[in-house]
Design a protein around this motif. Structure first.
Motif, PDB file in Angstrom:
ATOM      1  N   HIS A   1      30.282  27.486  36.905  1.00  0.00           N
ATOM      2  CA  HIS A   1      30.037  26.365  36.004  1.00  0.00           C
ATOM      3  C   HIS A   1      28.623  26.416  35.455  1.00  0.00           C
ATOM      4  O   HIS A   1      27.745  27.068  36.009  1.00  0.00           O
ATOM      5  CB  HIS A   1      30.253  25.030  36.713  1.00  0.00           C
ATOM      6  CG  HIS A   1      29.221  24.720  37.753  1.00  0.00           C
ATOM      7  ND1 HIS A   1      29.256  25.254  39.011  1.00  0.00           N
ATOM      8  CD2 HIS A   1      28.110  23.934  37.706  1.00  0.00           C
ATOM      9  CE1 HIS A   1      28.218  24.818  39.712  1.00  0.00           C
ATOM     10  NE2 HIS A   1      27.506  24.023  38.943  1.00  0.00           N
ATOM     11  N   LEU A   2      28.415  25.729  34.359  1.00  0.00           N
ATOM     12  CA  LEU A   2      27.083  25.485  33.835  1.00  0.00           C
ATOM     13  C   LEU A   2      27.058  24.100  33.214  1.00  0.00           C
ATOM     14  O   LEU A   2      28.097  23.466  33.048  1.00  0.00           O
ATOM     15  CB  LEU A   2      26.650  26.564  32.836  1.00  0.00           C
ATOM     16  CG  LEU A   2      27.465  26.765  31.559  1.00  0.00           C
ATOM     17  CD1 LEU A   2      27.010  25.801  30.471  1.00  0.00           C
ATOM     18  CD2 LEU A   2      27.333  28.195  31.070  1.00  0.00           C
ATOM     19  N   SER A   3      25.855  23.612  32.912  1.00  0.00           N
ATOM     20  CA  SER A   3      25.686  22.260  32.379  1.00  0.00           C
ATOM     21  C   SER A   3      24.728  22.253  31.204  1.00  0.00           C
ATOM     22  O   SER A   3      23.795  23.052  31.147  1.00  0.00           O
ATOM     23  CB  SER A   3      25.154  21.309  33.456  1.00  0.00           C
ATOM     24  OG  SER A   3      26.071  21.151  34.508  1.00  0.00           O
ATOM     25  N   ARG A   4      24.939  21.314  30.335  1.00  0.00           N
ATOM     26  CA  ARG A   4      24.100  21.123  29.157  1.00  0.00           C
ATOM     27  C   ARG A   4      22.700  20.633  29.538  1.00  0.00           C
ATOM     28  O   ARG A   4      22.532  19.796  30.390  1.00  0.00           O
ATOM     29  CB  ARG A   4      24.795  20.106  28.242  1.00  0.00           C
ATOM     30  CG  ARG A   4      24.094  19.834  26.917  1.00  0.00           C
ATOM     31  CD  ARG A   4      23.038  18.755  26.972  1.00  0.00           C
ATOM     32  NE  ARG A   4      23.506  17.503  27.500  1.00  0.00           N
ATOM     33  CZ  ARG A   4      22.705  16.513  27.870  1.00  0.00           C
ATOM     34  NH1 ARG A   4      21.407  16.639  27.782  1.00  0.00           N
ATOM     35  NH2 ARG A   4      23.207  15.399  28.347  1.00  0.00           N
ATOM     36  N   GLN A   5      21.707  21.164  28.841  1.00  0.00           N
ATOM     37  CA  GLN A   5      20.334  20.667  28.953  1.00  0.00           C
ATOM     38  C   GLN A   5      19.923  19.855  27.734  1.00  0.00           C
ATOM     39  O   GLN A   5      19.328  18.807  27.865  1.00  0.00           O
ATOM     40  CB  GLN A   5      19.343  21.836  29.081  1.00  0.00           C
ATOM     41  CG  GLN A   5      19.417  22.614  30.363  1.00  0.00           C
ATOM     42  CD  GLN A   5      18.458  23.786  30.303  1.00  0.00           C
ATOM     43  OE1 GLN A   5      18.168  24.317  29.235  1.00  0.00           O
ATOM     44  NE2 GLN A   5      17.965  24.207  31.449  1.00  0.00           N
ATOM     45  N   VAL A   6      20.176  20.406  26.557  1.00  0.00           N
ATOM     46  CA  VAL A   6      19.621  19.868  25.317  1.00  0.00           C
ATOM     47  C   VAL A   6      20.747  19.546  24.349  1.00  0.00           C
ATOM     48  O   VAL A   6      21.673  20.330  24.202  1.00  0.00           O
ATOM     49  CB  VAL A   6      18.671  20.891  24.651  1.00  0.00           C
ATOM     50  CG1 VAL A   6      18.158  20.375  23.317  1.00  0.00           C
ATOM     51  CG2 VAL A   6      17.519  21.252  25.589  1.00  0.00           C
ATOM     52  N   PHE A   7      20.659  18.395  23.693  1.00  0.00           N
ATOM     53  CA  PHE A   7      21.515  18.125  22.541  1.00  0.00           C
ATOM     54  C   PHE A   7      20.772  18.590  21.288  1.00  0.00           C
ATOM     55  O   PHE A   7      19.683  18.116  20.995  1.00  0.00           O
ATOM     56  CB  PHE A   7      21.879  16.658  22.438  1.00  0.00           C
ATOM     57  CG  PHE A   7      22.989  16.252  23.355  1.00  0.00           C
ATOM     58  CD1 PHE A   7      22.793  15.282  24.318  1.00  0.00           C
ATOM     59  CD2 PHE A   7      24.238  16.841  23.246  1.00  0.00           C
ATOM     60  CE1 PHE A   7      23.822  14.917  25.177  1.00  0.00           C
ATOM     61  CE2 PHE A   7      25.267  16.476  24.085  1.00  0.00           C
ATOM     62  CZ  PHE A   7      25.058  15.514  25.060  1.00  0.00           C
ATOM     63  N   LEU A   8      21.400  19.483  20.559  1.00  0.00           N
ATOM     64  CA  LEU A   8      20.715  20.143  19.450  1.00  0.00           C
ATOM     65  C   LEU A   8      20.594  19.263  18.221  1.00  0.00           C
ATOM     66  O   LEU A   8      19.595  19.331  17.510  1.00  0.00           O
ATOM     67  CB  LEU A   8      21.468  21.426  19.088  1.00  0.00           C
ATOM     68  CG  LEU A   8      20.802  22.345  18.065  1.00  0.00           C
ATOM     69  CD1 LEU A   8      19.515  22.937  18.620  1.00  0.00           C
ATOM     70  CD2 LEU A   8      21.765  23.444  17.643  1.00  0.00           C
ATOM     71  N   ASP A   9      21.602  18.459  17.918  1.00  0.00           N
ATOM     72  CA  ASP A   9      21.612  17.773  16.626  1.00  0.00           C
ATOM     73  C   ASP A   9      21.987  16.302  16.744  1.00  0.00           C
ATOM     74  O   ASP A   9      22.762  15.780  15.946  1.00  0.00           O
ATOM     75  CB  ASP A   9      22.543  18.485  15.641  1.00  0.00           C
ATOM     76  CG  ASP A   9      23.946  18.667  16.199  1.00  0.00           C
ATOM     77  OD1 ASP A   9      24.231  18.148  17.298  1.00  0.00           O
ATOM     78  OD2 ASP A   9      24.762  19.331  15.534  1.00  0.00           O
ATOM     79  N   ASN A  10      21.413  15.614  17.713  1.00  0.00           N
ATOM     80  CA  ASN A  10      21.582  14.161  17.760  1.00  0.00           C
ATOM     81  C   ASN A  10      21.116  13.529  16.455  1.00  0.00           C
ATOM     82  O   ASN A  10      21.643  12.508  16.012  1.00  0.00           O
ATOM     83  CB  ASN A  10      20.807  13.564  18.932  1.00  0.00           C
ATOM     84  CG  ASN A  10      21.592  13.650  20.228  1.00  0.00           C
ATOM     85  OD1 ASN A  10      22.801  13.826  20.222  1.00  0.00           O
ATOM     86  ND2 ASN A  10      20.895  13.537  21.335  1.00  0.00           N
TER      87      ASN A  10
END
Length: 322
Positions: free
Chosen positions: A237-246
């Motif tokens: 598994h992996l997880s999100r760090q950054v939202f690119l285009d909020n």
């Protein structure tokens, strides 16, 4: 070794699509890192590629970011072509979510250059077509599984919710997987409610382990337990760090992309989620061809995990959050 993982979700324009959970994350989430999870042993492959994962810390470059998780297991012989060269390069893994409802935007995502991954919503008008087109184009395909949200917005077909029994949950997920050809992993569409439910996450990770799939946690809630449960199950598994285009403007997207690259160069790993608004697609069309000159390369999730499996032979330890 430097890894950059960029996870992109695929709504379209701010006007054309309903709000997405990533755009409504609380300030508490922005300040709350994801906990690091216990390494898992090397017991089974991820899909066809048999990866082993790694963890990496997250720094303080952006208050909207949270700590990543990348855990996988297995050390099989089914490494994808081209993965052997990853060890000496900073690598970007881009997952573009939400394909299926709109053909033009889906085809635009599939036609982006390079070794990308795409996540397809189940039982949608173009889900089968776009999954097959993506596979033919050399992209890696994930199921983008709708999961219940705290704001109770409509989830679309194939949704996993807290109201389902275990039998119903498994059947819904199996049908969704069957409706997305070539899927080798799963990530969550919305899910701010379901990903905090330990019981349902255990059901999810058990079934994914049975089918040798990996999971990507989009982290739409700071209280998610998905990565923790995946680690406990020994599931890659992996997880999100950054939202690119909020903020879906070129300037804001470029700024977030720069944060992601800086994090990858510093920590060795960067994980981001974005949405292919026209601005995002246009930015990626421009920037992706320049990555090699910047010492970066694209790879799919499975390629990165397989490369890590060959290099590590076991899950590395992780320094504390910075």
């Amino acid at each position: 070794m430097h890894w950059l993982l960029l996870v992109l979700c695929l709504p379209l324009t701010a006007a054309a699509m309903q709000p997405f959970e990533s755009r409504a994350l609380s300030a508490a989430e922005a300040h709350s890192p994801v906990g690091m999870h216990s390494p898992v042993g090397m017991h089974s492959p991820v899909g066809m590629h048999s990866p082993v994962g790694t963890h990496s810390p997250v720094g303080a470059q952006s208050l909207r970011d949270t700590t990543p998780d990348l855990v996988a297991r297995g050390a099989g012989s089914h490494a994808p072509a081209g993965a052997q060269s990853l060890r000496d390069n900073a690598t970007l893994v881009i997952i573009i979510d939400d394909l299926g409802n709109r053909l033009i935007e889906g085809e635009a995502a599939v036609s982006l250059p390079g070794r990308l991954s795409v996540a397809v919503l189940p039982h949608t008008t173009y889900s089968v077509h776009l999954a097959r087109e993506a596979h033919r184009a050399g992209k890696e395909v994930l199921l983008h599984a709708p999961m219940s949200a705290l704001d109770q917005r409509p989830l679309g077909p194939g949704a996993l919710t807290v109201e389902l029994s275990e039998t119903e949950f498994r059947s819904t997920l199996q049908q969704a997987l069957a409706g997305v050809p070539h899927a080798v992993g799963v990530n969550n569409h919305m899910g701010s409610d379901l990903t905090r439910q330990r019981k349902q996450m255990q059901w999810l990770m058990t079934l994914l382990a049975e089918q040798n799939l990996y999971f990507v946690d989009s982290r739409t809630n700071k209280d998610t337990v998905a990565a923790t449960v995946a680690a406990e199950a020994g599931l890659p598994h992996l997880s999100r760090q950054v939202f690119l285009d909020n903020v879906p403007t070129r300037e804001a997207i470029a700024e977030r992309f720069a944060v992601l690259v800086a994090r990858a160069r510093r920590d060795g790993l960067g994980v981001a989620i974005g949405h292919p608004y026209p601005e995002t697609i246009a930015y990626l069309q421009e920037v992706l061809p320049t990555l090699e000159a910047e010492g970066l390369q694209l790879a799919t999730v499975s390629e990165v995990l397989a490369s890590a499996a060959r290099e590590a032979g076991a899950v590395p330890t992780v320094p504390p959050n910075l």
